[in-house]
Design a protein around this motif. Structure first.
Motif, PDB file in Angstrom:
ATOM      1  N   MET A  79     -11.550  -5.811  -3.257  1.00  0.00           N
ATOM      2  CA  MET A  79     -11.814  -4.798  -2.234  1.00  0.00           C
ATOM      3  C   MET A  79     -10.565  -4.506  -1.405  1.00  0.00           C
ATOM      4  O   MET A  79     -10.290  -3.357  -1.053  1.00  0.00           O
ATOM      5  CB  MET A  79     -12.951  -5.254  -1.316  1.00  0.00           C
ATOM      6  N   LEU A  80      -9.796  -5.546  -1.081  1.00  0.00           N
ATOM      7  CA  LEU A  80      -8.555  -5.331  -0.329  1.00  0.00           C
ATOM      8  C   LEU A  80      -7.609  -4.413  -1.092  1.00  0.00           C
ATOM      9  O   LEU A  80      -6.982  -3.525  -0.513  1.00  0.00           O
ATOM     10  CB  LEU A  80      -7.863  -6.679  -0.052  1.00  0.00           C
ATOM     11  N   TYR A  81      -7.526  -4.646  -2.408  1.00  0.00           N
ATOM     12  CA  TYR A  81      -6.619  -3.815  -3.214  1.00  0.00           C
ATOM     13  C   TYR A  81      -7.218  -2.458  -3.540  1.00  0.00           C
ATOM     14  O   TYR A  81      -6.587  -1.413  -3.341  1.00  0.00           O
ATOM     15  CB  TYR A  81      -6.251  -4.540  -4.513  1.00  0.00           C
ATOM     16  N   ALA A  82      -8.461  -2.450  -4.034  1.00  0.00           N
ATOM     17  CA  ALA A  82      -9.036  -1.207  -4.570  1.00  0.00           C
ATOM     18  C   ALA A  82      -9.333  -0.168  -3.497  1.00  0.00           C
ATOM     19  O   ALA A  82      -9.415   1.021  -3.795  1.00  0.00           O
ATOM     20  CB  ALA A  82     -10.318  -1.530  -5.348  1.00  0.00           C
ATOM     21  N   SER A  83      -9.500  -0.591  -2.241  1.00  0.00           N
ATOM     22  CA  SER A  83      -9.780   0.353  -1.164  1.00  0.00           C
ATOM     23  C   SER A  83      -8.679   0.399  -0.111  1.00  0.00           C
ATOM     24  O   SER A  83      -8.788   1.140   0.864  1.00  0.00           O
ATOM     25  CB  SER A  83     -11.121   0.011  -0.490  1.00  0.00           C
ATOM     26  N   GLY A  84      -7.625  -0.400  -0.281  1.00  0.00           N
ATOM     27  CA  GLY A  84      -6.493  -0.366   0.648  1.00  0.00           C
ATOM     28  C   GLY A  84      -6.859  -0.777   2.059  1.00  0.00           C
ATOM     29  O   GLY A  84      -6.392  -0.182   3.026  1.00  0.00           O
ATOM     30  N   LEU A  85      -7.681  -1.814   2.194  1.00  0.00           N
ATOM     31  CA  LEU A  85      -8.188  -2.206   3.517  1.00  0.00           C
ATOM     32  C   LEU A  85      -7.249  -3.169   4.228  1.00  0.00           C
ATOM     33  O   LEU A  85      -6.549  -3.962   3.602  1.00  0.00           O
ATOM     34  CB  LEU A  85      -9.560  -2.878   3.377  1.00  0.00           C
ATOM     35  N   ARG A  86      -7.234  -3.086   5.556  1.00  0.00           N
ATOM     36  CA  ARG A  86      -6.623  -4.133   6.377  1.00  0.00           C
ATOM     37  C   ARG A  86      -7.583  -5.320   6.409  1.00  0.00           C
ATOM     38  O   ARG A  86      -8.791  -5.163   6.218  1.00  0.00           O
ATOM     39  CB  ARG A  86      -6.368  -3.645   7.801  1.00  0.00           C
ATOM     40  N   ILE A  87      -7.059  -6.505   6.693  1.00  0.00           N
ATOM     41  CA  ILE A  87      -7.898  -7.700   6.707  1.00  0.00           C
ATOM     42  C   ILE A  87      -9.005  -7.581   7.752  1.00  0.00           C
ATOM     43  O   ILE A  87     -10.158  -7.937   7.500  1.00  0.00           O
ATOM     44  CB  ILE A  87      -7.040  -8.969   6.933  1.00  0.00           C
ATOM     45  N   GLY A  88      -8.685  -7.034   8.931  1.00  0.00           N
ATOM     46  CA  GLY A  88      -9.693  -6.872   9.973  1.00  0.00           C
ATOM     47  C   GLY A  88     -10.782  -5.888   9.578  1.00  0.00           C
ATOM     48  O   GLY A  88     -11.956  -6.056   9.937  1.00  0.00           O
ATOM     49  N   TYR A 127     -12.944   7.406   5.998  1.00  0.00           N
ATOM     50  CA  TYR A 127     -13.573   7.135   4.710  1.00  0.00           C
ATOM     51  C   TYR A 127     -12.484   6.794   3.698  1.00  0.00           C
ATOM     52  O   TYR A 127     -11.411   7.400   3.684  1.00  0.00           O
ATOM     53  CB  TYR A 127     -14.365   8.340   4.208  1.00  0.00           C
ATOM     54  N   THR A 128     -12.761   5.819   2.860  1.00  0.00           N
ATOM     55  CA  THR A 128     -11.880   5.517   1.746  1.00  0.00           C
ATOM     56  C   THR A 128     -12.735   5.349   0.494  1.00  0.00           C
ATOM     57  O   THR A 128     -13.971   5.487   0.560  1.00  0.00           O
ATOM     58  CB  THR A 128     -11.035   4.253   2.025  1.00  0.00           C
ATOM     59  N   TYR A 181      -3.055  12.756   1.191  1.00  0.00           N
ATOM     60  CA  TYR A 181      -4.323  12.087   0.888  1.00  0.00           C
ATOM     61  C   TYR A 181      -4.197  10.573   1.107  1.00  0.00           C
ATOM     62  O   TYR A 181      -5.132   9.921   1.589  1.00  0.00           O
ATOM     63  CB  TYR A 181      -4.756  12.377  -0.539  1.00  0.00           C
ATOM     64  N   ILE A 182      -3.044  10.024   0.725  1.00  0.00           N
ATOM     65  CA  ILE A 182      -2.826   8.588   0.921  1.00  0.00           C
ATOM     66  C   ILE A 182      -2.834   8.262   2.405  1.00  0.00           C
ATOM     67  O   ILE A 182      -3.398   7.242   2.831  1.00  0.00           O
ATOM     68  CB  ILE A 182      -1.492   8.160   0.267  1.00  0.00           C
ATOM     69  N   GLN A 183      -2.216   9.113   3.216  1.00  0.00           N
ATOM     70  CA  GLN A 183      -2.219   8.921   4.666  1.00  0.00           C
ATOM     71  C   GLN A 183      -3.647   8.875   5.196  1.00  0.00           C
ATOM     72  O   GLN A 183      -3.989   8.030   6.033  1.00  0.00           O
ATOM     73  CB  GLN A 183      -1.449  10.063   5.346  1.00  0.00           C
ATOM     74  N   GLU A 184      -4.500   9.759   4.691  1.00  0.00           N
ATOM     75  CA  GLU A 184      -5.896   9.806   5.130  1.00  0.00           C
ATOM     76  C   GLU A 184      -6.640   8.546   4.688  1.00  0.00           C
ATOM     77  O   GLU A 184      -7.413   7.961   5.454  1.00  0.00           O
ATOM     78  CB  GLU A 184      -6.568  11.048   4.543  1.00  0.00           C
ATOM     79  N   LEU A 185      -6.406   8.109   3.452  1.00  0.00           N
ATOM     80  CA  LEU A 185      -7.102   6.931   2.933  1.00  0.00           C
ATOM     81  C   LEU A 185      -6.689   5.659   3.663  1.00  0.00           C
ATOM     82  O   LEU A 185      -7.497   4.753   3.871  1.00  0.00           O
ATOM     83  CB  LEU A 185      -6.815   6.774   1.432  1.00  0.00           C
ATOM     84  N   LEU A 186      -5.416   5.595   4.073  1.00  0.00           N
ATOM     85  CA  LEU A 186      -4.921   4.402   4.758  1.00  0.00           C
ATOM     86  C   LEU A 186      -5.234   4.419   6.253  1.00  0.00           C
ATOM     87  O   LEU A 186      -5.155   3.385   6.916  1.00  0.00           O
ATOM     88  CB  LEU A 186      -3.407   4.269   4.567  1.00  0.00           C
ATOM     89  N   GLY A 187      -5.534   5.609   6.803  1.00  0.00           N
ATOM     90  CA  GLY A 187      -5.829   5.713   8.223  1.00  0.00           C
ATOM     91  C   GLY A 187      -4.589   5.737   9.086  1.00  0.00           C
ATOM     92  O   GLY A 187      -4.624   5.319  10.254  1.00  0.00           O
ATOM     93  N   HIS A 188      -3.465   6.232   8.549  1.00  0.00           N
ATOM     94  CA  HIS A 188      -2.234   6.338   9.327  1.00  0.00           C
ATOM     95  C   HIS A 188      -2.277   7.564  10.225  1.00  0.00           C
ATOM     96  O   HIS A 188      -2.697   8.642   9.793  1.00  0.00           O
ATOM     97  CB  HIS A 188      -1.012   6.441   8.400  1.00  0.00           C
TER      98      HIS A 188
END
Length: 385
Positions: A219-228, A257-258, A334-341
């Motif tokens: 999940m950390l890799y496939a959705s690009g999530l921060r640990i928190g 959304y990711t 799109y990557i910026q949106e997925l990462l929440g930057h």
């Protein structure tokens, strides 16, 4: 019910409070959920920084679970209904410090930021000893920074946090003589993120035999999530029909959304049927949120098993997710949106990691050896070894 003992001790030249108890798995897992708790391998104990607000919150945290605690004489007694009493700060500094913490909370900073800034300001005020707070100036700040960086071996990021904390304090209490313009803020390191290649990612997942751990890593890799963000994920945040994941109240108090990888559906279903989480996607055995320190621990262990020489952290998987998206041609917006930057500039760092054109440039040494091979013998390849 276990009795938890608090003992004051020095760790890395800082005043800390050890949290000691007879081994009990339930107690251990509950204490690990407290945000600022750390584990000392040297002293073999859980501990928190010697910060009165943090100690007060820890006591409330333990009382909510029904645990009792005992304090040794050198740990100041804290009345949970009144203000903390500090043996290190005089009355004037203690009152100002407590109001500073309320000032940070009023600015709606996260609990982690309040604790970090509060800790550094507390240590600074303690460093100035009995000097009147109105007479404290930027020279005191400079002396403290020189001492802290040299003696405590603070990293560059900690150095920047201290400066930021003291600038907030100067803004909160302008009666002091600190001129913030004279406080030097060191520049950030321009380091490139650690990125795993796709083969290393797959090997890491394959070497992770524990089902819960495998679900976390994927999940950390496939959705690009921060640990928190992963720790705070709830079951209601998953929309498998649309393959979307609702990340709530992420960094900067933003929702986004990711994506959920389709290939993860069987694994996540298997995990859910096996562990039966009730509220959060990842829960500790006694319910409630999982410990981020546990994630870092098993990730480090499984990376060694996978033979990965790089330093792998949960954020490395997020970096890898972004880099691999760029390499497969996904638009950076799109990557910026997925990462929440918030800013495109933050996402642009990955363009330095994934320069396809640079990787395709041939070294002149390769060209020279190739030309020699062609000139001497078309069927023989020139080698350096």
């Amino acid at each position: 019910m276990s009795i938890i003992k608090f003992e004051k001790f020095r760790h890395k030249d800082l005043d800390c409070i050890a949290i000691k108890f007879e081994y009990n798995f339930e107690v251990k897992e509950y204490i690990k959920q407290f945000p600022t708790v750390r584990w000392s391998k040297t002293h073999r104990t859980f501990y928190i920084p010697y910060n009165f607000k943090t100690l007060k919150e820890l006591k409330i945290f333990l009382i909510e679970k029904g645990y009792s605690f005992h304090e040794k004489a050198e740990v100041p007694v804290i009345n949970l209904n009144n203000s903390p009493i500090s043996p290190f700060l005089n009355l004037e500094k203690r009152n100002i410090y407590e109001h500073f913490l309320k000032f940070l909370e009023g600015k709606r900073y996260s609990k982690s930021t309040v604790n970090t800034y509060g800790h550094f300001v507390y240590e600074f005020l303690k460093f100035t000893k009995d000097k009147p707070i109105n007479d404290i100036d930027e020279n005191d700040v400079r002396y403290y920074l020189e001492w802290a960086v040299k003696t405590l071996n603070y990293s560059l990021s900690s150095h920047r946090q201290i400066v930021s904390a003291l600038k907030h304090f100067s803004f909160f209490y302008p009666a002091c003589s600190i001129n913030t313009e004279n406080i030097y803020m060191p520049k950030k390191d321009k380091k490139l993120p650690t990125v795993l290649n796709i083969e290393e990612i797959l090997t890491l997942i394959e070497c992770t035999k524990n089902l819960k751990h495998r679900a976390i890593i994927t999940m950390l890799y496939a959705s690009g999530l921060r640990i928190g963000e992963l720790i705070n994920l709830e079951l209601k945040d998953f929309d498998f029909n649309r393959n979307q994941l609702h990340v709530r109240n992420a960094k900067g108090r933003k929702d986004r959304y990711t994506t959920i990888a389709k290939s993860l559906h069987p694994l996540l279903k298997n995990y859910h049927l096996t562990y039966k989480p009730k509220i959060y996607f990842i829960e500790n055995p006694n319910g409630g949120k999982y410990s981020p320190n546990s994630v870092r621990s098993f990730l480090k262990k499984n990376s060694k098993i996978a033979g990965i020489k790089k330093t792998v952290t949960p954020h490395s998987l997020r970096h890898s997710y972004a880099t691999h998206l760029l390499e497969q041609g996904t638009d950076i917006r799109y990557i910026q949106e997925l990462l929440g930057h918030s800013r495109t500039e933050t996402t642009m760092i990955y363009t330095h990691v994934t320069k396809k054109e640079l990787r395709e440039i041939r070294s002149p040494l390769d060209n020279a050896l190739n030309n020699i091979s062609l000139r001497n013998n078309n069927d023989k390849k020139q080698l350096l070894s």
